[in-house]
Scaffold this motif. Structure first.
Motif, short mmCIF file in Angstrom:
data_model
loop_
_atom_site.label_atom_id
_atom_site.label_comp_id
_atom_site.label_asym_id
_atom_site.label_seq_id
_atom_site.Cartn_x
_atom_site.Cartn_y
_atom_site.Cartn_z
N PRO A 166 67.40 38.69 -0.91
CA PRO A 166 68.20 38.22 -2.05
C PRO A 166 68.92 36.91 -1.74
O PRO A 166 69.25 36.16 -2.65
N PHE A 167 69.17 36.65 -0.45
CA PHE A 167 69.87 35.43 -0.08
C PHE A 167 68.93 34.37 0.51
O PHE A 167 69.36 33.45 1.19
N GLY A 168 67.63 34.50 0.26
CA GLY A 168 66.67 33.55 0.83
C GLY A 168 66.53 33.79 2.32
O GLY A 168 66.73 34.92 2.80
N GLY A 169 66.22 32.74 3.07
CA GLY A 169 66.06 32.93 4.52
C GLY A 169 65.90 31.60 5.24
O GLY A 169 65.76 30.55 4.63
N GLY A 170 65.93 31.68 6.57
CA GLY A 170 65.72 30.49 7.40
C GLY A 170 66.89 29.52 7.32
O GLY A 170 68.03 29.91 7.07
N LEU A 171 66.58 28.23 7.51
CA LEU A 171 67.63 27.21 7.62
C LEU A 171 68.42 27.02 6.32
O LEU A 171 69.51 26.48 6.32
N ARG A 172 67.83 27.47 5.21
CA ARG A 172 68.52 27.31 3.93
C ARG A 172 69.02 28.64 3.38
O ARG A 172 69.32 28.74 2.19
N GLU A 173 69.10 29.63 4.23
CA GLU A 173 69.61 30.91 3.73
C GLU A 173 71.01 30.70 3.13
O GLU A 173 71.75 29.83 3.59
N CYS A 174 71.33 31.49 2.13
CA CYS A 174 72.59 31.33 1.42
C CYS A 174 73.77 31.24 2.39
O CYS A 174 74.00 32.15 3.19
N ILE A 175 74.52 30.16 2.29
CA ILE A 175 75.64 29.96 3.21
C ILE A 175 76.82 30.87 2.83
O ILE A 175 77.68 31.19 3.64
N GLY A 176 76.83 31.30 1.55
CA GLY A 176 77.95 32.13 1.09
C GLY A 176 77.65 33.61 1.13
O GLY A 176 78.39 34.41 0.54
N LYS A 177 76.58 33.99 1.84
CA LYS A 177 76.13 35.39 1.86
C LYS A 177 77.24 36.39 2.20
O LYS A 177 77.48 37.36 1.48
N GLU A 178 77.96 36.13 3.29
CA GLU A 178 78.98 37.10 3.71
C GLU A 178 80.16 37.13 2.74
O GLU A 178 80.74 38.17 2.48
N PHE A 179 80.47 35.96 2.19
CA PHE A 179 81.54 35.89 1.20
C PHE A 179 81.14 36.69 -0.04
O PHE A 179 81.92 37.47 -0.59
N ALA A 180 79.88 36.51 -0.46
CA ALA A 180 79.39 37.21 -1.65
C ALA A 180 79.45 38.71 -1.43
O ALA A 180 79.95 39.47 -2.28
N LYS A 181 78.99 39.16 -0.26
CA LYS A 181 78.98 40.60 0.02
C LYS A 181 80.39 41.15 0.03
O LYS A 181 80.67 42.25 -0.44
N LEU A 182 81.31 40.33 0.56
CA LEU A 182 82.71 40.75 0.63
C LEU A 182 83.28 40.95 -0.78
O LEU A 182 83.87 41.99 -1.09
N GLU A 183 83.05 39.96 -1.64
CA GLU A 183 83.64 40.04 -2.98
C GLU A 183 83.05 41.21 -3.78
O GLU A 183 83.77 41.95 -4.43
N ILE A 184 81.73 41.37 -3.70
CA ILE A 184 81.12 42.47 -4.48
C ILE A 184 81.64 43.81 -3.97
O ILE A 184 81.93 44.72 -4.75
N LYS A 185 81.75 43.92 -2.66
CA LYS A 185 82.15 45.22 -2.10
C LYS A 185 83.59 45.56 -2.46
O LYS A 185 83.90 46.71 -2.80
N ILE A 186 84.47 44.55 -2.40
CA ILE A 186 85.87 44.82 -2.76
C ILE A 186 85.93 45.24 -4.23
O ILE A 186 86.56 46.25 -4.58
#
Ligand code: HEM
Length: 450
Positions: free
Chosen positions: A382-402
């Protein structure tokens, strides 16, 4: 296969270029089953002609692996012209090569665990603020509300402004987003022309905020403060012009996708009461008053499964474009230099060999204690992969989970009957009528927040 002559003698993938000039662009934009139909006819690698470019669509985990692990070697970034212009040259999503890598290092500082941890209280406060509003509303359409919610959080955390959805940024933002995937014709009445004007207003607003911050020398705990002061290995800082583009990109990327993810979580969980009960049970077992911290969120493993399954079934980003830098080979086919490549997130997530009954919403697929084999690499992207993987991945997961944890702890919500729940895909997937719900606080003895 490395020999250039051998690669050049390989066939192109099967497929059809469609009509002269416009190719298959109209079908691509209008037919939700465009890829499905061609996958059935030609297989998982096929050629077409869209957005003025010969394009190879490559579906599945192996294709993702090939594309993501050969970034900057065989492939580079290639957004449509309208997207590139509206994001701006200084946007991480548009930058390429070493410049892109250097910038990623700088921007990544805003998404380190320490920074993420400092964002929690702002996310929580905004979440409760919106919950209280929704409770008062009772019956309402969730999509525009969640858009405002995610925009407020993104703007507060990125540039330190409150209730951005009610400001000039919120006003200009919609016209700007509408132009991102448009024909790119700059006239006062075209979608792109209007979006271009909105970009100017947005950049002016962002510049004001940057200048005020620099003048006051009052560096708060938001991403802007981090980015103004951040330096690369050679001690270079971001110029104001670039900073504006980067901030605009982060606001956009950090809000549009999250709106879709959160809304689809609300939709799928409402449709599966047993899943809601299981999330609730986990929250009760952990303690309904357990403070929200990075460590505590890690313990919500069932909720994690539900969020993964949501992102599998309805990924906010359906795929991504690349351009071929050097002619290469995949699956026995030639990928010629200069062509576009489109990788597919949604179709990868529907691979029947990896996800049996792929249309079923089943969080148990991601129950790590039950999985016999390691999941196949690049089969969940869902966040793509490699050198262009989503830079906001952890932030996104944090916000959705909260959001999800606090919602299930405190509220119940029901879908209003007889509404159209078909998904519209632009700017990111959401139900056609915006998800009409009835929203209520749980009975007092079941609550933790009051
Ligand atoms: C559920 C939420 C999100 C999803 C599903 C998502 C998905 C993606 C995907 C698939 C890509 C890769 C595009 C490509 O291959 O070219 C990407 C890139 C990116 N995302 Fe996200 N994203 C999410 C949230 C965020 C957030 C919260 C931010 C920032 C606050 C963000 C910032 C970016 C940026 C700047 C890029 C470009 C990275 C680069 O080109 O190096 N995203 N995102």
């Amino acid at each position: 296969m490395t020999n250039k002559n051998t690669i050049n003698s390989l066939p192109l993938p099967p497929g059809d270029f469609g009509l002269p000039l416009i190719g298959e662009s109209i079908d691509f934009l209008r037919d939700p089953n465009f890829t499905k139909k061609r996958q059935e006819k030609y297989g998982s690698v096929f050629k077409t002609h869209i957005f003025g470019q010969p394009t190879i669509v490559a579906i599945g985990a192996d294709a993702n692996k090939y594309i993501f692990t050969n970034e900057n070697k065989y492939f580079t970034n290639n957004w449509p012209k309208s997207t590139r212009k509206l994001l701006g040259e200084g946007s991480l999503a548009v930058q390429i090569g070493t410049e892109h890598q250097k910038r990623r290092k700088i921007l990544a500082q805003a998404f380190q665990p320490r920074a993420l941890s400092s964002y929690i209280s702002t996310i929580e406060a905004n979440t409760y603020k919106y919950f209280e509003r929704w409770e008062k509303l009772g019956n309402f359409t969730w999509y525009p509300e969640i858009k405002n919610y995610t925009l407020d959080i993104a703007c507060k955390l990125l540039v330190g402004i409150d209730s951005a959805s009610q400001t000039q940024i919120g006003n200009s933002y919609k016209a700007w987003v509408d132009g991102l995937f448009s024909l790119g014709i700059k006239l006062p009445w075209t979608t792109f022309g209007k979006a271009w004007e909105s970009r100017k207003i947005l950049l002016q607003e962002i510049e004001k905020i940057i200048q005020e911050r620099i003048k006051s020398n009052n560096y708060q705990s938001d991403a802007l403060s981090l980015l103004i002061q951040a330096e690369d290995e050679e001690g270079n800082r971001l110029s104001i012009e670039e900073l504006k583009d980067q901030i605009l990109t982060l606001i956009f990327a950090g809000h549009e996708t999250l709106t879709s993810a959160i809304l689809c979580f609300c939709l799928l969980v409402a449709q599966h009461p047993q899943v809601r009960a299981a999330i609730r049970q986990e929250q009760e077992e952990l303690g309904l008053d357990m403070p929200i911290t990075l460590e505590n969120l890690k313990q919500m493993t069932y909720l994690e499964q539900v969020l993964k399954e949501t992102l599998r079934l309805i990924p906010p980003v359906g795929g991504g474009f690349r351009q071929v830098l050097e002619t290469c080979e995949f699956n026995g086919y030639k990928m010629p230099q200069g062509w576009s490549i489109l990788y597919q997130v949604g179709y990868t997530h529907k691979d029947i060999d990896i996800y049996p009954q792929p249309e079923r919403f089943d969080p148990e697929r991601f129950n790590l204690t039950k999985l016999e084999d390691k999941p196949k690499a690049f089969s969940f992207v869902p966040f793509g992969g490699g050198l262009r993987e989503c830079i906001g991945k952890e932030f996104a997961k944090l916000e959705i989970k909260i959001f999800a944890a606090l919602l299930v702890r405190n509220y119940q919500w029901e879908l209003i009957p007889q509404q159209n729940l078909d998904l519209v895909t632009f700017p990111s997937p959401h139900p056609k009528e915006g998800l009409k719900v009835n929203f209520q606080k749980l009975p007092k003895n079941e609550l933790i927040h009051n």
